[in-house]
Design a protein around this motif. Structure first.
Motif, PDB file in Angstrom:
ATOM      1  N   GLU A 139       0.743  -1.150  -0.160  1.00  0.00           N
ATOM      2  CA  GLU A 139       0.127   0.116   0.197  1.00  0.00           C
ATOM      3  C   GLU A 139       0.929   1.163  -0.037  1.00  0.00           C
ATOM      4  O   GLU A 139       1.749   1.473   0.859  1.00  0.00           O
ATOM      5  CB  GLU A 139      -0.795  -0.116   1.122  1.00  0.00           C
ATOM      6  N   ASP A 140       0.561   2.252  -0.967  1.00  0.00           N
ATOM      7  CA  ASP A 140       1.514   3.409  -1.118  1.00  0.00           C
ATOM      8  C   ASP A 140       0.914   4.599  -0.359  1.00  0.00           C
ATOM      9  O   ASP A 140       1.796   5.279  -0.092  1.00  0.00           O
ATOM     10  CB  ASP A 140       1.665   3.665  -2.519  1.00  0.00           C
ATOM     11  N   GLN A 141      -0.151   4.545   0.113  1.00  0.00           N
ATOM     12  CA  GLN A 141      -0.677   5.532   1.019  1.00  0.00           C
ATOM     13  C   GLN A 141      -0.292   5.155   2.815  1.00  0.00           C
ATOM     14  O   GLN A 141      -0.468   4.569   3.169  1.00  0.00           O
ATOM     15  CB  GLN A 141      -2.228   5.708   1.032  1.00  0.00           C
ATOM     16  N   ASP A 142       0.934   6.340   2.871  1.00  0.00           N
ATOM     17  CA  ASP A 142       1.350   6.255   4.062  1.00  0.00           C
ATOM     18  C   ASP A 142       0.356   5.649   5.317  1.00  0.00           C
ATOM     19  O   ASP A 142       0.570   4.806   6.151  1.00  0.00           O
ATOM     20  CB  ASP A 142       2.307   7.270   4.486  1.00  0.00           C
ATOM     21  N   ARG A 143      -0.650   6.791   5.332  1.00  0.00           N
ATOM     22  CA  ARG A 143      -1.565   6.640   6.450  1.00  0.00           C
ATOM     23  C   ARG A 143      -2.352   5.317   6.610  1.00  0.00           C
ATOM     24  O   ARG A 143      -2.541   4.631   7.609  1.00  0.00           O
ATOM     25  CB  ARG A 143      -2.554   8.027   6.523  1.00  0.00           C
ATOM     26  N   LEU A 144      -2.755   4.984   5.395  1.00  0.00           N
ATOM     27  CA  LEU A 144      -3.798   3.833   5.259  1.00  0.00           C
ATOM     28  C   LEU A 144      -2.709   2.476   5.572  1.00  0.00           C
ATOM     29  O   LEU A 144      -2.945   1.515   6.356  1.00  0.00           O
ATOM     30  CB  LEU A 144      -4.152   3.538   3.987  1.00  0.00           C
ATOM     31  N   ARG A 165       5.375  -0.358  -0.174  1.00  0.00           N
ATOM     32  CA  ARG A 165       4.952   0.936  -0.841  1.00  0.00           C
ATOM     33  C   ARG A 165       4.944   0.724  -2.275  1.00  0.00           C
ATOM     34  O   ARG A 165       4.573   1.534  -3.014  1.00  0.00           O
ATOM     35  CB  ARG A 165       5.504   2.170  -0.274  1.00  0.00           C
ATOM     36  N   ASP A 209      -2.627  -3.572  -2.856  1.00  0.00           N
ATOM     37  CA  ASP A 209      -3.349  -2.251  -3.402  1.00  0.00           C
ATOM     38  C   ASP A 209      -3.015  -2.199  -4.886  1.00  0.00           C
ATOM     39  O   ASP A 209      -2.058  -3.102  -5.377  1.00  0.00           O
ATOM     40  CB  ASP A 209      -2.791  -0.933  -2.780  1.00  0.00           C
ATOM     41  N   LYS A 238     -12.315  -0.215  -1.237  1.00  0.00           N
ATOM     42  CA  LYS A 238     -12.136   0.885  -0.514  1.00  0.00           C
ATOM     43  C   LYS A 238     -13.631   1.874  -0.666  1.00  0.00           C
ATOM     44  O   LYS A 238     -13.765   1.899  -1.646  1.00  0.00           O
ATOM     45  CB  LYS A 238     -10.928   1.735  -0.741  1.00  0.00           C
TER      46      LYS A 238
END
Length: 220
Positions: free
Chosen positions: A7-12, A31, A51, A101
């Motif tokens: 997953e590249d979205q850091d927060r998720l 990521r 992802d 999502k």
């Protein structure tokens, strides 16, 4: 249990990592496609959460490559692409489940548990390849119907290859599975055991293992 999150979205990514860690998973977070591929080459995982929109490629292409390379562990696609055709394509390429999502963490964890249970339930008792039969219950090996006498280390080494047919296995991964204590992969101990397996299992003119220089070995 080990989980890989791609997953590249850091927060998720960190949210998923925390959720799985709290459920006693050992979690690796990648990521990019490149980092994810490096991760599955370097270690084994019980489940992958993938992802699709990654900065260096498409997750579907990555999954297709993994499956062609012999990666058989369960993969849950987690994506904003929520159309029916998107889900069908993902499952056809090789995903074991597909969750769109936004999602509920509770549902994601339940799906992960289900995938791990199903995968554990269908693991083969007898592994077969090129005339070799390895029985996981009796810990016996036969070659073209004839019993082969292997030491416990040789058996464990063969099992690693039989469980990963076609995959190029790095020396570090093999050694991690065979030697529980610290093992220096620069020594020739692994090479010695590979020579023993070849002597006991290979038929003249028909190599069973391929040495990939600078990387490891592959069961042909």
């Amino acid at each position: 249990m080990k989980a890989l999150i791609v997953e590249d979205q850091d927060r998720l990514g960190r949210f998923l990592q925390q959720g799985l860690t709290e459920c006693s998973y050992t979690v690796t977070l990648a990521r990019t496609c490149a980092a994810a591929t490096d991760a599955i080459v370097e270690s084994s995982y019980d489940v992958v959460i993938l992802d699709l929109g990654l900065p260096d490629g498409d997750g579907l292409d990555l999954l297709r490559t993994w499956r062609k390379g012999g990666f058989q562990e369960p993969v849950l696609i987690l994506s904003a692409r929520d159309g029916v055709q998107d889900r069908v394509k993902g499952l056809d390429i090789g995903a074991d489940d597909y969750l769109a999502k936004p999602f509920s963490l509770e549902e994601l964890l339940a799906r992960v548990r289900s995938l791990v249970r199903r995968h554990s339930a269908v693991k083969q008792v007898v592994l077969e390849h090129g005339g070799i039969c390895l029985d996981l219950l009796s810990h016996t090996v036969t070659l073209n119907g004839k019993a082969v006498d292997l030491t416990s280390r040789e058996y464990a080494l063969l099992e690693v290859f039989m469980q990963n047919q076609g995959r190029i296995l790095p020396r570090t991964l093999i050694s991690e599975k065979i030697w529980s204590a610290h093992y220096d992969v620069d020594t020739n101990l692994l090479d010695v055991y590979m020579s023993r397996l070849r002597a006991k299992l290979e038929v003249p003119g028909k190599p069973l293992f391929k040495t990939v220089r600078g990387v490891g070995y592959q069961l042909l």
